[in-house]
Motif scaffolding. Structure first.
Motif, PDB file in Angstrom:
ATOM      1  N   ASN A  72       0.729  -1.184  -0.124  1.00  0.00           N
ATOM      2  CA  ASN A  72      -0.195   0.080  -0.032  1.00  0.00           C
ATOM      3  C   ASN A  72       0.787   1.166   0.115  1.00  0.00           C
ATOM      4  OD1 ASN A  72      -2.726  -1.363   0.376  1.00  0.00           O
ATOM      5  ND2 ASN A  72      -1.754  -1.907   2.138  1.00  0.00           N
ATOM      6  N   PRO A  73       1.496   1.503  -1.169  1.00  0.00           N
ATOM      7  CA  PRO A  73       2.518   2.687  -1.235  1.00  0.00           C
ATOM      8  C   PRO A  73       1.783   4.015  -0.937  1.00  0.00           C
ATOM      9  CG  PRO A  73       1.989   1.809  -3.399  1.00  0.00           C
ATOM     10  CD  PRO A  73       1.360   0.981  -2.313  1.00  0.00           C
ATOM     11  N   PRO A  74       2.537   4.882  -0.395  1.00  0.00           N
ATOM     12  CA  PRO A  74       1.899   6.179  -0.433  1.00  0.00           C
ATOM     13  C   PRO A  74       2.189   7.030  -2.053  1.00  0.00           C
ATOM     14  CG  PRO A  74       4.086   6.377   0.506  1.00  0.00           C
ATOM     15  CD  PRO A  74       3.606   4.925   0.245  1.00  0.00           C
ATOM     16  N   ALA A  75       1.853   8.384  -2.093  1.00  0.00           N
ATOM     17  CA  ALA A  75       1.883   8.645  -3.438  1.00  0.00           C
ATOM     18  C   ALA A  75       3.389   8.826  -3.673  1.00  0.00           C
ATOM     19  CB  ALA A  75       1.380  10.254  -3.389  1.00  0.00           C
ATOM     20  N   ILE A  76       3.956   8.577  -4.848  1.00  0.00           N
ATOM     21  CA  ILE A  76       5.301   8.485  -5.425  1.00  0.00           C
ATOM     22  C   ILE A  76       5.521   9.339  -6.359  1.00  0.00           C
ATOM     23  CG2 ILE A  76       6.966   6.974  -6.661  1.00  0.00           C
ATOM     24  CD1 ILE A  76       6.214   5.755  -3.740  1.00  0.00           C
ATOM     25  N   VAL A  77       6.761  10.185  -6.339  1.00  0.00           N
ATOM     26  CA  VAL A  77       7.170  10.855  -7.293  1.00  0.00           C
ATOM     27  C   VAL A  77       8.386  10.316  -7.375  1.00  0.00           C
ATOM     28  CG1 VAL A  77       7.897  13.205  -7.874  1.00  0.00           C
ATOM     29  CG2 VAL A  77       5.838  12.877  -6.428  1.00  0.00           C
ATOM     30  N   PHE A  78       8.751   9.927  -9.026  1.00  0.00           N
ATOM     31  CA  PHE A  78       9.980   9.480  -9.290  1.00  0.00           C
ATOM     32  C   PHE A  78      10.783  10.859  -9.651  1.00  0.00           C
ATOM     33  CE2 PHE A  78       8.369   5.324 -10.927  1.00  0.00           C
ATOM     34  CZ  PHE A  78       8.861   4.499  -9.648  1.00  0.00           C
ATOM     35  N   THR A  79      12.216  10.659  -9.187  1.00  0.00           N
ATOM     36  CA  THR A  79      12.911  11.653  -9.542  1.00  0.00           C
ATOM     37  C   THR A  79      14.178  10.979 -10.428  1.00  0.00           C
ATOM     38  OG1 THR A  79      14.081  11.559  -7.310  1.00  0.00           O
ATOM     39  CG2 THR A  79      12.475  13.136  -7.454  1.00  0.00           C
ATOM     40  N   THR A  80      14.446  11.509 -11.480  1.00  0.00           N
ATOM     41  CA  THR A  80      15.348  10.727 -12.289  1.00  0.00           C
ATOM     42  C   THR A  80      16.029  11.758 -13.255  1.00  0.00           C
ATOM     43  OG1 THR A  80      15.935   8.798 -13.701  1.00  0.00           O
ATOM     44  CG2 THR A  80      13.850   9.962 -13.933  1.00  0.00           C
ATOM     45  N   ALA A  81      17.382  11.351 -13.771  1.00  0.00           N
ATOM     46  CA  ALA A  81      17.966  12.280 -14.895  1.00  0.00           C
ATOM     47  C   ALA A  81      17.521  11.608 -16.344  1.00  0.00           C
ATOM     48  CB  ALA A  81      19.354  12.076 -14.679  1.00  0.00           C
ATOM     49  N   TYR A  82      16.904  10.678 -16.079  1.00  0.00           N
ATOM     50  CA  TYR A  82      16.405   9.978 -17.501  1.00  0.00           C
ATOM     51  C   TYR A  82      15.054   9.949 -17.770  1.00  0.00           C
ATOM     52  CZ  TYR A  82      21.196   8.180 -16.300  1.00  0.00           C
ATOM     53  OH  TYR A  82      22.346   8.011 -15.934  1.00  0.00           O
ATOM     54  N   ARG A  83      14.809  10.295 -19.115  1.00  0.00           N
ATOM     55  CA  ARG A  83      13.389  10.270 -19.608  1.00  0.00           C
ATOM     56  C   ARG A  83      12.815   8.715 -20.019  1.00  0.00           C
ATOM     57  NH1 ARG A  83      11.939  15.462 -21.410  1.00  0.00           N
ATOM     58  NH2 ARG A  83      13.641  16.975 -21.116  1.00  0.00           N
ATOM     59  N   ASN A  84      13.591   7.849 -20.215  1.00  0.00           N
ATOM     60  CA  ASN A  84      13.315   6.485 -20.831  1.00  0.00           C
ATOM     61  C   ASN A  84      12.354   5.663 -19.802  1.00  0.00           C
ATOM     62  OD1 ASN A  84      15.840   6.548 -19.844  1.00  0.00           O
ATOM     63  ND2 ASN A  84      15.826   4.345 -20.059  1.00  0.00           N
ATOM     64  N   TYR A  85      12.312   6.233 -18.537  1.00  0.00           N
ATOM     65  CA  TYR A  85      11.251   5.560 -17.548  1.00  0.00           C
ATOM     66  C   TYR A  85       9.839   5.899 -17.383  1.00  0.00           C
ATOM     67  CZ  TYR A  85      15.892   3.359 -15.835  1.00  0.00           C
ATOM     68  OH  TYR A  85      16.896   2.634 -15.971  1.00  0.00           O
ATOM     69  N   ALA A  86       9.774   7.114 -18.166  1.00  0.00           N
ATOM     70  CA  ALA A  86       8.308   7.796 -18.024  1.00  0.00           C
ATOM     71  C   ALA A  86       7.142   6.870 -18.070  1.00  0.00           C
ATOM     72  CB  ALA A  86       8.385   9.091 -18.782  1.00  0.00           C
ATOM     73  N   ILE A  87       7.145   6.294 -19.418  1.00  0.00           N
ATOM     74  CA  ILE A  87       5.911   5.355 -19.592  1.00  0.00           C
ATOM     75  C   ILE A  87       5.880   4.116 -18.551  1.00  0.00           C
ATOM     76  CG2 ILE A  87       4.897   3.630 -21.040  1.00  0.00           C
ATOM     77  CD1 ILE A  87       6.331   5.242 -23.496  1.00  0.00           C
ATOM     78  N   GLU A  88       6.877   3.640 -18.144  1.00  0.00           N
ATOM     79  CA  GLU A  88       6.583   2.531 -16.876  1.00  0.00           C
ATOM     80  C   GLU A  88       6.364   3.038 -15.918  1.00  0.00           C
ATOM     81  OE1 GLU A  88       9.214  -1.186 -15.235  1.00  0.00           O
ATOM     82  OE2 GLU A  88       9.977   0.195 -16.379  1.00  0.00           O
ATOM     83  N   ALA A  89       6.704   4.472 -15.608  1.00  0.00           N
ATOM     84  CA  ALA A  89       6.543   4.918 -14.283  1.00  0.00           C
ATOM     85  C   ALA A  89       4.978   5.360 -14.189  1.00  0.00           C
ATOM     86  CB  ALA A  89       7.442   6.307 -14.130  1.00  0.00           C
TER      87      ALA A  89
END
Length: 240
Positions: A72-89
């Protein structure tokens, strides 16, 4: 209620950026920082948090694997230097996806998005109501059990005084129980700018500007260190 968050990143500089952004906001609290997902997992067993700023590329367990491991995760904000994970995120229904380096303005949009998604439906502030139904716009402020209409164009600046704000129109100063960070969300950003943790000013009412202060309505208001770059850029201040 403050948004309780943690930041998980194996880069110390990235953690300091998140911490710096959080310190500018009254309604966000950084409970802890973690350098890896395993430490974050242990932390979540002891503390309830509302939001995680989560790096993707980390040793042993990356951010995506860590998120998938939470029941039961809380709200998640991905922080990264790479754009290629956006769709999966976004397939994982994360709140937001921030590309490093993370600017304060972009960080603030994420916090506003969290508020929007978690605000009770059809709920409006008791002491301040904003209406943009006409060209100028206005707010109603509650004073002595009476709702008083204040045109946005009449506002010179707004000052935070802990749980209260003071709205200065030049001709009057009105106190209302309301947090400045919440009021900032309601005001049109093209007309107002936050220059300090304690001050929001009307852009059109600024009389003079220096790297350290803003002159408005005969008063000299300080520009906060953490706001300086954004304020001078937006107000087109150029040093010789």
């Amino acid at each position: 209620m403050k948004i309780k968050c943690i930041a998980v990143d194996d880069e110390p500089l990235a953690l300091r950026v998140i911490q710096s952004h959080v310190e500018k906001l009254d309604d966000v609290e950084l409970v802890a920082t973690c350098s890896n997902a395993l430490d974050a997992f242990q932390l979540l067993r002891k503390h309830k948090v509302d939001l995680i700023f989560l790096d993707i590329q980390m040793p042993e367990l990356n951010g995506i694997q860590f998120l998938k491991s939470l029941e039961n995760p809380p709200a998640i904000v991905f922080t990264t230097a790479y754009r290629n994970y956006a769709i999966e995120a976004f397939d994982l229904n994360v709140l937001d996806y921030l590309l490093k380096p993370i600017s304060f303005s972009r960080f603030l949009k994420t916090i506003n998005r969290f508020h929007a998604q978690n605000a009770p439906k059809q709920q409006s502030p008791k002491n301040v109501q904003v209406n943009e139904s006409n060209d100028k716009g206005y707010i109603f402020v509650k004073r002595n059990k009476t709702m008083i209409k204040v045109m946005l164009d009449d506002i010179c600046y707004i000052e935070s005084m802990k749980d209260y704000v003071r709205i200065n129109t030049g001709a009057d100063k009105m106190f209302v129980k309301y947090r400045i960070s919440k009021l900032e969300e309601e005001l049109p950003e093209e007309k107002f700018i936050r220059i300090h943790k304690s001050y929001i000013v009307s852009v059109n009412k600024i009389e003079n500007l220096s790297p350290a202060s803003v002159g408005i309505s005969g008063d000299k208001l300080p520009i906060g260190r953490n706001y300086k770059e954004m304020v001078l850029r937006r107000l087109s201040y150029y040093s010789e």
